[in-house]
Scaffold this motif. Structure first.
Motif, mmCIF file in Angstrom:
data_model
loop_
_atom_site.group_PDB
_atom_site.id
_atom_site.type_symbol
_atom_site.label_atom_id
_atom_site.label_comp_id
_atom_site.label_asym_id
_atom_site.label_seq_id
_atom_site.Cartn_x
_atom_site.Cartn_y
_atom_site.Cartn_z
ATOM 1 N N PRO A 283 0.823 -1.197 0.000
ATOM 2 C CA PRO A 283 0.000 0.000 0.000
ATOM 3 C C PRO A 283 0.861 1.252 0.000
ATOM 4 N N PRO A 284 0.332 2.378 -0.500
ATOM 5 C CA PRO A 284 1.103 3.610 -0.524
ATOM 6 C C PRO A 284 1.538 4.026 0.868
ATOM 7 N N THR B 254 6.004 5.891 9.293
ATOM 8 C CA THR B 254 5.546 4.518 9.145
ATOM 9 C C THR B 254 6.655 3.605 8.621
ATOM 10 N N PRO B 255 6.455 2.283 8.684
ATOM 11 C CA PRO B 255 7.439 1.364 8.087
ATOM 12 C C PRO B 255 7.670 1.629 6.603
ATOM 13 N N LEU B 256 6.622 2.014 5.887
ATOM 14 C CA LEU B 256 6.797 2.304 4.473
ATOM 15 C C LEU B 256 7.625 3.573 4.269
ATOM 16 N N ASP B 257 7.472 4.536 5.169
ATOM 17 C CA ASP B 257 8.325 5.719 5.103
ATOM 18 C C ASP B 257 9.791 5.337 5.290
ATOM 19 N N LEU B 258 10.047 4.395 6.193
ATOM 20 C CA LEU B 258 11.424 3.963 6.409
ATOM 21 C C LEU B 258 11.982 3.306 5.154
ATOM 22 N N GLN B 259 11.159 2.551 4.443
ATOM 23 C CA GLN B 259 11.618 1.956 3.196
ATOM 24 C C GLN B 259 12.005 3.032 2.184
ATOM 25 N N LEU B 260 11.280 4.141 2.197
ATOM 26 C CA LEU B 260 11.623 5.256 1.311
ATOM 27 C C LEU B 260 12.975 5.857 1.685
ATOM 28 N N VAL B 261 13.280 5.872 2.972
ATOM 29 C CA VAL B 261 14.578 6.373 3.428
ATOM 30 C C VAL B 261 15.695 5.468 2.896
ATOM 31 N N GLY C 134 3.793 3.237 -4.693
ATOM 32 C CA GLY C 134 2.770 4.230 -4.994
ATOM 33 C C GLY C 134 3.093 5.598 -4.433
ATOM 34 N N VAL C 135 4.379 5.952 -4.396
ATOM 35 C CA VAL C 135 4.813 7.207 -3.785
ATOM 36 C C VAL C 135 5.502 8.063 -4.835
ATOM 37 N N SER C 136 5.269 9.358 -4.774
ATOM 38 C CA SER C 136 5.907 10.277 -5.698
ATOM 39 C C SER C 136 7.358 10.508 -5.288
ATOM 40 N N LEU C 137 8.135 11.090 -6.213
ATOM 41 C CA LEU C 137 9.509 11.442 -5.900
ATOM 42 C C LEU C 137 9.553 12.451 -4.759
ATOM 43 N N ALA C 138 8.616 13.373 -4.774
ATOM 44 C CA ALA C 138 8.544 14.358 -3.687
ATOM 45 C C ALA C 138 8.239 13.681 -2.358
ATOM 46 N N GLY C 139 7.390 12.646 -2.385
ATOM 47 C CA GLY C 139 7.065 11.915 -1.163
ATOM 48 C C GLY C 139 8.282 11.199 -0.596
ATOM 49 N N MET C 140 9.120 10.636 -1.482
ATOM 50 C CA MET C 140 10.330 9.967 -1.012
ATOM 51 C C MET C 140 11.288 10.984 -0.402
ATOM 52 N N ARG C 141 11.414 12.126 -1.035
ATOM 53 C CA ARG C 141 12.302 13.158 -0.500
ATOM 54 C C ARG C 141 11.806 13.671 0.842
ATOM 55 N N GLU C 142 10.495 13.804 0.970
ATOM 56 C CA GLU C 142 9.924 14.299 2.229
ATOM 57 C C GLU C 142 10.172 13.307 3.359
#
Length: 217
Positions: A5-6, A19-26, A47-55
């Motif tokens: 999920p996003p 969230t755990p998914l945010d950590l994966q973006l890190v 399902g995350v934008s490039l801006a979302g990963m940077r944030e």
């Protein structure tokens, strides 16, 4: 990798719980320096934008550097919850404990931290899950991006010499490995969060492959 999920559903607040998914973006943000294509594919799966990963990375770095920041171990507990497993481990003369969590983006891996008796985190990286099949590593051609972890490469091509990373969460290994034709090469492998990102293969081979003897004259 499997779809998940996003991490930041539409309408969610950037200041909400990490969230755990945010950590994966890190983790992905740091890997993007070497493997932007693989990271792009993974980001789309999330399902995350490039801006979302940077944030997500910006928020994580702010939390790490904050003067009121909690300990690294507490930070991971707050984001990932209770670990899937905890095991005591002895490394040289040092006792530590390995905490592992499952991350949906890499189902065959686990995110592991090594903690000292006082709670200090010594290491943070991805390792192979205990029930997952390890990769087959015999030649330099097997060393493809994201194919193996630091310890797997070190075991497959022992003796390997550790190299200082170019940034936090990065590691390097230097070793000799054969190519598919049998020629032996000096190899430098670079890892981010414990996962192989790229290799530099020396040329010419350390020992050229043996040629067949000429036919009798």
């Amino acid at each position: 990798m499997v779809p998940v999920p996003p991490a930041n559903p539409p309408g969610s607040s950037p200041s909400g719980p990490f969230t755990p998914l945010d950590l994966q973006l890190v983790l992905l943000r740091r890997m993007a320096d070497h493997q932007p294509g693989l990271v792009e594919d993974a980001r789309h799966e999330l399902g995350v934008s490039l801006a979302g990963m940077r944030e997500a990375n910006k928020r994580w770095q702010a939390a790490v550097r904050s003067p009121r920041s909690r300990s690294a171990r507490s930070r991971y507990l707050s984001v990932l919850g209770e670990p899937e497993s905890r095991a005591r481990r002895r490394i040289g003369d040092l006792d530590c404990e390995a905490w592992r969590w499952r991350l949906p983006l890499w189902p065959d891996l686990r995110f592991e931290i090594l903690t000292a008796p006082d709670g200090t985190v010594w290491n943070e990286w991805l390792v192979r899950a205990p029930d997952a099949d390890p990769p087959v590593l015999r030649t330099v051609e097997d060393l493809t991006p994201w194919s193996c972890t630091v310890d797997e490469a070190a075991r497959a091509f022992a003796p390997a010499r550790p190299l200082e990373g170019t940034a936090p969460t990065r590691w390097g290994l230097a070793f000799v490995a054969p190519d598919a034709r049998g020629g032996r090469h000096e190899v430098v492998a670079e890892f981010t969060w414990g996962l192989l990102q790229r290799t530099a293969v020396g040329d010419p081979p350390v020992n050229p492959p043996l040629s067949e003897p000429p036919p009798p004259g």
